[in-house]
Design an enzyme around this catalytic site. Sequence first.
Site, PDB file in Angstrom:
ATOM      1  N   HIS A 142     -15.337  -4.768  -3.455  1.00 22.26           N
ATOM      2  CA  HIS A 142     -14.800  -6.190  -2.982  1.00 22.26           C
ATOM      3  C   HIS A 142     -15.534  -7.220  -1.998  1.00 22.26           C
ATOM      4  CE1 HIS A 142     -10.999  -4.338  -4.135  1.00 22.26           C
ATOM      5  NE2 HIS A 142     -11.172  -3.503  -3.704  1.00 22.26           N
ATOM      6  N   GLU A 164     -12.418  -5.034   2.720  1.00 28.44           N
ATOM      7  CA  GLU A 164     -11.337  -5.325   1.900  1.00 28.44           C
ATOM      8  C   GLU A 164     -10.116  -5.608   2.833  1.00 28.44           C
ATOM      9  OE1 GLU A 164     -10.026  -2.040  -0.672  1.00 28.44           O
ATOM     10  OE2 GLU A 164      -8.555  -3.286  -1.714  1.00 28.44           O
ATOM     11  N   TRP A 206       0.771  -1.133  -0.032  1.00 26.27           N
ATOM     12  CA  TRP A 206      -0.117   0.136  -0.008  1.00 26.27           C
ATOM     13  C   TRP A 206       0.532   1.284  -0.086  1.00 26.27           C
ATOM     14  CZ3 TRP A 206      -5.114   1.459  -0.583  1.00 26.27           C
ATOM     15  CH2 TRP A 206      -5.858   0.604  -0.930  1.00 26.27           C
ATOM     16  N   GLY A 209      -9.230   4.548   0.016  1.00 26.19           N
ATOM     17  CA  GLY A 209      -8.127   4.421   0.461  1.00 26.19           C
ATOM     18  C   GLY A 209      -8.129   3.220   1.231  1.00 26.19           C
ATOM     19  N   PHE A 258       0.117   7.204  -6.704  1.00 27.06           N
ATOM     20  CA  PHE A 258      -0.974   7.894  -7.055  1.00 27.06           C
ATOM     21  C   PHE A 258      -0.543   9.240  -6.567  1.00 27.06           C
ATOM     22  CE2 PHE A 258      -3.952   4.340  -6.068  1.00 27.06           C
ATOM     23  CZ  PHE A 258      -4.686   4.196  -7.299  1.00 27.06           C
ATOM     24  N   HIS A 297     -17.062   0.696  -0.753  1.00 27.46           N
ATOM     25  CA  HIS A 297     -15.942  -0.380  -0.543  1.00 27.46           C
ATOM     26  C   HIS A 297     -15.928  -0.656   0.715  1.00 27.46           C
ATOM     27  CE1 HIS A 297     -13.658   1.758  -3.702  1.00 27.46           C
ATOM     28  NE2 HIS A 297     -12.753   0.617  -3.851  1.00 27.46           N
TER      29      HIS A 297
END
Length: 501
Positions: free
Chosen positions: A373, A348, A196, A318, A203, A345
């Site tokens: 997810h 996840e 991550w 995020g 990004f 999201h």
Amino acid sequence: MFKIILFASFVVCIVADPPDINEYHRRRNTLSRNELRLTVGGNMTLSDKESEVNNCIMQLKFQEIDYAFDHPRYYNFSQHYFKYKDTMRKRRLYQILKVMPKGALLHVHDMSLLGPDYLMNITYMQDLYVCLYKETVGFRFSSKTPNAPCKGKWQDISKVRSSVENVTKFDEELRKHFTLVVDDPDTVYGCITDTWTKFMDYFLTVDPLLTYRPVWEKYFYDALMKFREDNVLYVEFRSVLPSLYELDGTAFDPVVTAKAYRKVIRKFVKDYPDFIGAKLIYAPSRRVNRSVLSTYLQIAKDVKNDMPDIFAGFDLVGQEDLGEPLIEFAPQLLEASESLDYFFHAGETDWLGTLTDENLMDAILLGAKRIGHAYALAKHPLLLEEVIKNDIGLEINIISNAVLSLVRDVRNHPLSTFLSKGLPVVISSDDPGAWEAEPLTDDFYVAFVGAASRLADLRLLKQLALNSFTYSSLEDRQKIEALRRFKRNWDSFINNFKCPL
Ligand SMILES: *[C@@H]1O[C@H](CO)[C@@H](O)[C@H](O)[C@H]1NC(C)=O
Ligand SMILES: *[C@@H]1O[C@H](CO)[C@@H](O)[C@H](O)[C@H]1NC(C)=O
Ligand SMILES: *[C@@H]1O[C@H](CO)[C@@H](O)[C@H](O)[C@H]1NC(C)=O
Ligand SMILES: *[C@@H]1O[C@H](CO)[C@@H](O)[C@H](O)[C@H]1NC(C)=O
Ligand SMILES: CC(=O)N[C@H]1CO[C@H](CO)[C@@H](O)[C@@H]1O
Ligand SMILES: [Zn+2]
């Protein structure tokens, strides 16, 4: 049924008949048939021509799986995705999935639609400045030396290129900032934090390259082109709606970014009338406080009022383990649920019983139309029931979950269970550009050969494509039109099919 056996001592025993093996096989067949019927696509009937295509596809699939079963050492899907993605694309079955109409792509993010080679080309544009400092690199388009922060100094990138000894080497180093792909993923990405961190750096680096307004528009147009070439018919993409800027430093608000999207979508559909189009899910960062979230919700409502034709709904993005859980924002999100559709999201994570894991509960209670997810869902029996009852689409991004360190061997991905139970699954790709995946074919292939049952066939593939329209936020009449076009493409795929065997 029972025999009474009298022994000499007059003890009475009751002994069951030996089971009838024919009856046993009947029961076994019933179980196996019913289980297959439960799976996604399992109840579908194929036409004669589709059955022919299916026979070919299944021979190829059996060859791959049975070879791996006998030679587990060479089983690609137990390796890291970076190790097998190039060889995978040479498989004949992959080539078939490439040309197969796959429906809609419902979960992709604004700044990772296209790969590093595309980004490298952007670095050859005029008016681009670069800030090189130790291992880091920053960009900014500007008509004069930018006054954005830079720990080193801003330099015109074309001047840097003409001053370096070896441009090939310079470009090779630069390209590494535009991709997560490395030769030795198992050492580089030891744990989820490593992955991550690199992902977030990606990004940060590409943001100022892409948010230069003319680039932003071209990037999205070219992405739609690439999706269409991958036989995708319609897209729902998530965007943080970053502030776009011009050469003179003018910066715009998020509504302008949404307008840029609308302009590009209209142009693309005009240029390629066979394409259905695209809709926006506004998905800003979850690492904010309640007052910032309020402004986000207001932006969402403004964009929806202004551009209802391209606005699908709201989400937060995020790394879930680090951002705020949905429960933190429950009062605000509940209130705004009157006017906004949600596509959160959630789940996840590998951490069962944490706040991240509980995001699934909040996503469902807040009325999400789909869940991004839903990776942890299989561990929650009641939430599973709610998903079925409320017919909430599950956006599964299997390669993303493997690359971002949730699962190693894709046979252990919960998608297997979701498909077996016939859950409302759609296949998507999350950030294909960041790991150099094709827009949708790679994910379809890994799902079909790696995670689905060995026995899952063309009916699964067709149902997944159909699901992508069912769970899209197209209006009813748009859905009918989309399905009509899909059927035309599907029939043409089936009728022109040539078995490579
Ligand atoms: C098969 O299952 C799907 C999804 O569960 C359902 O929409 C469809 O109506 C079913 N089709 C048949 C022929 O039973
Ligand atoms: C980059 O630019 C070159 C030269 O214009 C072009 O041939 C190539 O296709 C571009 N690459 C990508 C990934 O767009
Ligand atoms: C320039 O760098 C590339 C890639 O690192 C290398 O293959 C090539 O040999 C170098 N060229 C020269 C002239 O040193
Ligand atoms: C919320 O975050 C913003 C941006 O980081 C900050 O300016 C603001 O003071 C914070 N508000 C509260 C109430 O903490
Ligand atoms: C079954 C299969 O696709 N095997 C491939 C796995 O990857 C290696 C290279 O890493 C190929 O040589 C195999 O053919
Ligand atoms: Zn995502």
